[in-house]
Write an enzyme that holds these catalytic residues in place. Structure first.
Site, mmCIF file in Angstrom:
data_model
loop_
_atom_site.group_PDB
_atom_site.id
_atom_site.type_symbol
_atom_site.label_atom_id
_atom_site.label_comp_id
_atom_site.label_asym_id
_atom_site.label_seq_id
_atom_site.Cartn_x
_atom_site.Cartn_y
_atom_site.Cartn_z
ATOM 1 N N ASP A 1 0.867 -1.174 0.000
ATOM 2 C CA ASP A 1 0.000 0.000 0.000
ATOM 3 C C ASP A 1 0.905 1.226 0.000
ATOM 4 O O ASP A 1 1.829 1.321 0.810
ATOM 5 C CB ASP A 1 -0.872 -0.012 1.273
ATOM 6 C CG ASP A 1 -2.277 0.457 0.998
ATOM 7 O OD1 ASP A 1 -2.423 1.536 0.400
ATOM 8 O OD2 ASP A 1 -3.236 -0.246 1.384
ATOM 9 N N ASP B 1 -3.054 4.642 -2.431
ATOM 10 C CA ASP B 1 -4.138 5.203 -1.629
ATOM 11 C C ASP B 1 -4.562 6.579 -2.162
ATOM 12 O O ASP B 1 -3.701 7.445 -2.390
ATOM 13 C CB ASP B 1 -3.609 5.346 -0.198
ATOM 14 C CG ASP B 1 -4.694 5.663 0.801
ATOM 15 O OD1 ASP B 1 -5.535 4.787 1.055
ATOM 16 O OD2 ASP B 1 -4.704 6.786 1.347
ATOM 17 N N GLU C 1 -6.193 3.766 -6.132
ATOM 18 C CA GLU C 1 -7.485 3.969 -5.477
ATOM 19 C C GLU C 1 -7.917 5.384 -5.868
ATOM 20 O O GLU C 1 -7.332 6.372 -5.430
ATOM 21 C CB GLU C 1 -7.350 3.862 -3.957
ATOM 22 C CG GLU C 1 -8.732 3.836 -3.298
ATOM 23 C CD GLU C 1 -8.763 4.437 -1.906
ATOM 24 O OE1 GLU C 1 -9.702 4.133 -1.160
ATOM 25 O OE2 GLU C 1 -7.878 5.228 -1.552
ATOM 26 N N HIS D 1 -11.144 -3.134 3.049
ATOM 27 C CA HIS D 1 -11.144 -2.728 4.459
ATOM 28 C C HIS D 1 -11.995 -1.481 4.719
ATOM 29 O O HIS D 1 -12.112 -1.054 5.862
ATOM 30 C CB HIS D 1 -9.699 -2.485 4.893
ATOM 31 C CG HIS D 1 -9.073 -1.339 4.140
ATOM 32 N ND1 HIS D 1 -8.823 -1.395 2.788
ATOM 33 C CD2 HIS D 1 -8.707 -0.104 4.533
ATOM 34 C CE1 HIS D 1 -8.313 -0.245 2.389
ATOM 35 N NE2 HIS D 1 -8.235 0.565 3.431
ATOM 36 N N ASP D 2 -12.510 -0.869 3.671
ATOM 37 C CA ASP D 2 -13.362 0.322 3.834
ATOM 38 C C ASP D 2 -14.829 0.022 3.580
ATOM 39 O O ASP D 2 -15.670 0.924 3.678
ATOM 40 C CB ASP D 2 -12.945 1.416 2.834
ATOM 41 C CG ASP D 2 -11.553 1.970 3.101
ATOM 42 O OD1 ASP D 2 -11.137 1.970 4.276
ATOM 43 O OD2 ASP D 2 -10.906 2.403 2.138
HETATM 44 C C1 NOJ Z 1 -8.345 5.226 1.651
HETATM 45 C C2 NOJ Z 1 -8.058 4.045 2.516
HETATM 46 O O1 NOJ Z 1 -8.526 2.894 1.874
HETATM 47 C C3 NOJ Z 1 -8.721 4.302 3.838
HETATM 48 O O2 NOJ Z 1 -8.730 3.179 4.674
HETATM 49 C C4 NOJ Z 1 -8.012 5.459 4.480
HETATM 50 O O3 NOJ Z 1 -8.674 5.806 5.673
HETATM 51 C C5 NOJ Z 1 -7.990 6.681 3.567
HETATM 52 N N1 NOJ Z 1 -7.684 6.353 2.204
HETATM 53 C C6 NOJ Z 1 -6.973 7.688 4.044
HETATM 54 O O4 NOJ Z 1 -5.683 7.185 3.821
#
Ligand code: NOJ
Length: 557
Positions: free
Chosen positions: A98, A199, A255, A328-329
């Site tokens: 990541d 990210d 992302e 994870h989100d």
């Molecule tokens: C996206 C990530 O997937 C998330 O978990 C994170 O809180 C935010 N970006 C900030 O880095």
């Protein structure tokens, strides 16, 4: 279409904090992951995406990095990382790191220096502004509630943080920042890692002059539309590509919050000048509310089909998709689209894994792990959920109980409960006290049980992965053209995949009732083979078809 390994791969995402704890401190770690590589290998994936393992004060579970070239104390040491990398490679599994470079932690040495004085030579590594009429420089809100600006007493200026106050945004317009980031990436590539998941990479270029952003009805701050796909983002990624990525045989996935088809065609262009693929989020936004994601509505299946089909068709031949529902989100898909049953888990998996793009499986998805009933807000650990609860209830915008029920449905913590390894205490995740509660259903849903049951979700996912990676249909599944059938059907997701005269038909009843439907004559057979089905005998293919609830099947026709 150009054939490459990362198009033919299946990725498994590991959230280290919740995967496996080897030393009993209640927190997952690198040795824990290494100890489970045989399990990951058995599933059949060939890439692991590791959520951040770097040194971090954990305001946002490692997405706030204090040192990009050191390992988080709770996760182990750099030697543990090297061992994990070597053991993974020995099993034919690549490791994608990541890369969190839109922001650092406020505890990163760069920020500590930057905030020390107005004329520090790292001042311009971050985004500092004077107050506007004694207040924040603009109306931007942080993705984790509150303003995106934090007042700094010492130097009497504000700094920008699109996420928490402890995640100051880097200033990518400063060429020295880009040099530093590229140097750090090169260091990891030289170590032998196999790629980066980047990210919120769509947010690195902020708009000129940092203007106020439009405000949605019922919102307290301007939205983050202006911070996505900014004026120089493609230029900076092309520079990254020239200076780092193009020198290595690695895979990259951006992302990209706020990405449109038009933008995705640039980020993930087939000429290879930026990234290999992006994560888009339109489909996981279909059950959101007007002002934010805190809603409980069910996704409409025709809307989901229309959306996924748009991405399938409009990137075909010009860019590359990644396909996912879980990370994870996101809450657990089996609780979101399904009814928590193994059959629904298999049906949803089939719908996704037969599409074009690189599939991502999030830890526990292959077991059909579900959302967790956390109860009161005190049981949550996620900064996004906790801050939203306090902000929206204190502003009188939401009723506590109603909001709590939406948080129960959507919270990121649903994905972050410990991996369910077996039926012993704490699901076998730790011998200590887990940092977040274990889903109480671990006695029914766990890896040990599923590995002993040939009809489990685990073996079904193993089969889906094998079909894509190592079967006589691999090319059709990876590279074939996609066509949607029955766009308006409220229950059935049906599509075909075709390549060089071969054709697959995918039928998934994504509802908890039997479904009857009529297929176009040319899709109704004859059947050459059944690739996979989740309910014993495959149903007979004919024009007037019937599928049981959550039943799915893939034919070669
Ligand atoms: C996206 C990530 O997937 C998330 O978990 C994170 O809180 C935010 N970006 C900030 O880095």
């Amino acid at each position: 279409m150009q054939k490459v390994w990362w198009k033919e791969s299946v990725v498994y995402q590991i959230y280290p904090r919740s995967f496996c704890d080897s030393n009993g401190d209640g927190i997952g770690d690198l040795k824990g992951i290494t100890g489970k590589l045989d399990y990951v290998q058995k599933l059949g994936v060939n890439v692991i995406w590791l959520s951040p393992v770097y040194k971090s004060p954990n305001d946002d579970n490692g997405y706030d990095i204090a040192d990009y070239q050191a390992i988080m104390d709770e996760f182990g040491t750099m030697e543990d990382f090297d061992e994990l990398l070597m053991e993974a490679h020995q099993r034919g599994i690549r490791i994608v790191m990541d890369l969190v470079v839109n922001h650092t932690s406020d505890e990163h040495a760069w920020f500590v220096e930057s905030r020390s004085s107005r004329d520090n030579d790292k001042r311009d590594y971050y985004i500092w502004r004077e107050a506007r009429d004694g207040k924040e420089p603009n109306n931007w809100g942080s993705c984790f509630s509150g303003s995106a600006w934090q007042w700094d007493e010492k130097t009497q200026m504000y700094y920008l943080h699109c996420f928490s106050q402890k995640q100051p945004d880097l200033n990518w317009d400063n060429p020295v920042v880009r040099d530093k980031v590229f140097e750090m990436m090169t260091w990891w590539c030289e170590k032998g890692i196999d790629g980066f998941r980047m990210d919120v990479i769509s947010m690195i270029s902020k708009p000129e002059g940092l203007p106020d952003a439009p405000m949605a009805e019922g919102a307290l701050y301007g939205g983050c539309d202006l911070t996505c796909n900014g004026p120089h983002v493609h230029e900076y990624l092309q520079e990254m590509n020239r200076r780092v990525l193009s020198k290595y045989d690695i895979m990259t996935v951006g992302e990209t919050a706020g990405v449109t088809i038009e933008e995705a065609r640039k980020y993930a262009n087939s000429e290879g000048t930026e990234l290999n693929m992006v994560f888009q989020f339109e489909h996981v936004g279909l059950d959101g509310g007007d002002a934010d994601k805190w809603a409980k509505k069910k996704m409409s299946l025709p809307a989901l089909k229309e959306n996924l089909t748009k991405w399938q068709k409009e990137l075909a031949g010009v860019a590359w998709n990644s396909i996912f529902f879980c990370n994870h989100d996101q809450p657990r898909v089996v609780s979101r689209l399904g009814d928590n049953s193994p059959e629904s888990a298999k049906c949803i998996g089939t719908m996704l894994h037969m599409m074009q793009g690189t599939p991502y499986v999030y830890q526990g998805e292959e077991l059909g792990m579900t959302n967790c009933l956390f109860g009161p807000i005190e049981n949550y650990r996620d900064i996004e959920s906790i801050n939203a609860y306090h902000e929206l209830t204190e502003a009188g915008l939401r009723e506590p109980q109603e909001l709590l029920s939406c948080i129960a449905y959507k919270s990121r913590d649903n994905a972050r409960t410990p991996m369910q390894w077996n039926g012993s205490a704490n699901a076998g995740f730790t011998t200590g006290t887990p940092w977040i509660m274990v889903n109480p259903n671990y006695k029914e849903i766990n890896a040990e049980k599923e590995l002993a049951d040939e009809n489990s979700v685990f073996y079904y996912y193993q089969k889906l992965i094998r079909l894509r990676r190592q079967s006589e249909w691999s090319d059709v599944i990876v590279y074939g053209d996609y066509e949607l059938l029955l766009p308006q059907d409220e229950a059935v997701f049906a599509y075909t995949r075709s390549l060089e005269g071969r054709k697959l038909l995918v039928l998934c009843n994504l509802s908890d009732a039997d479904a009857e439907f009529e297929l176009p004559a040319e899709a109704a057979g004859p059947v050459k083979a059944v690739l996979i089905t989740n309910e014993g005998e495959a149903p007979v293919l004919k024009e007037r078809m019937k599928l049981k609830k959550w039943q799915c099947v893939v034919y070669e026709i």
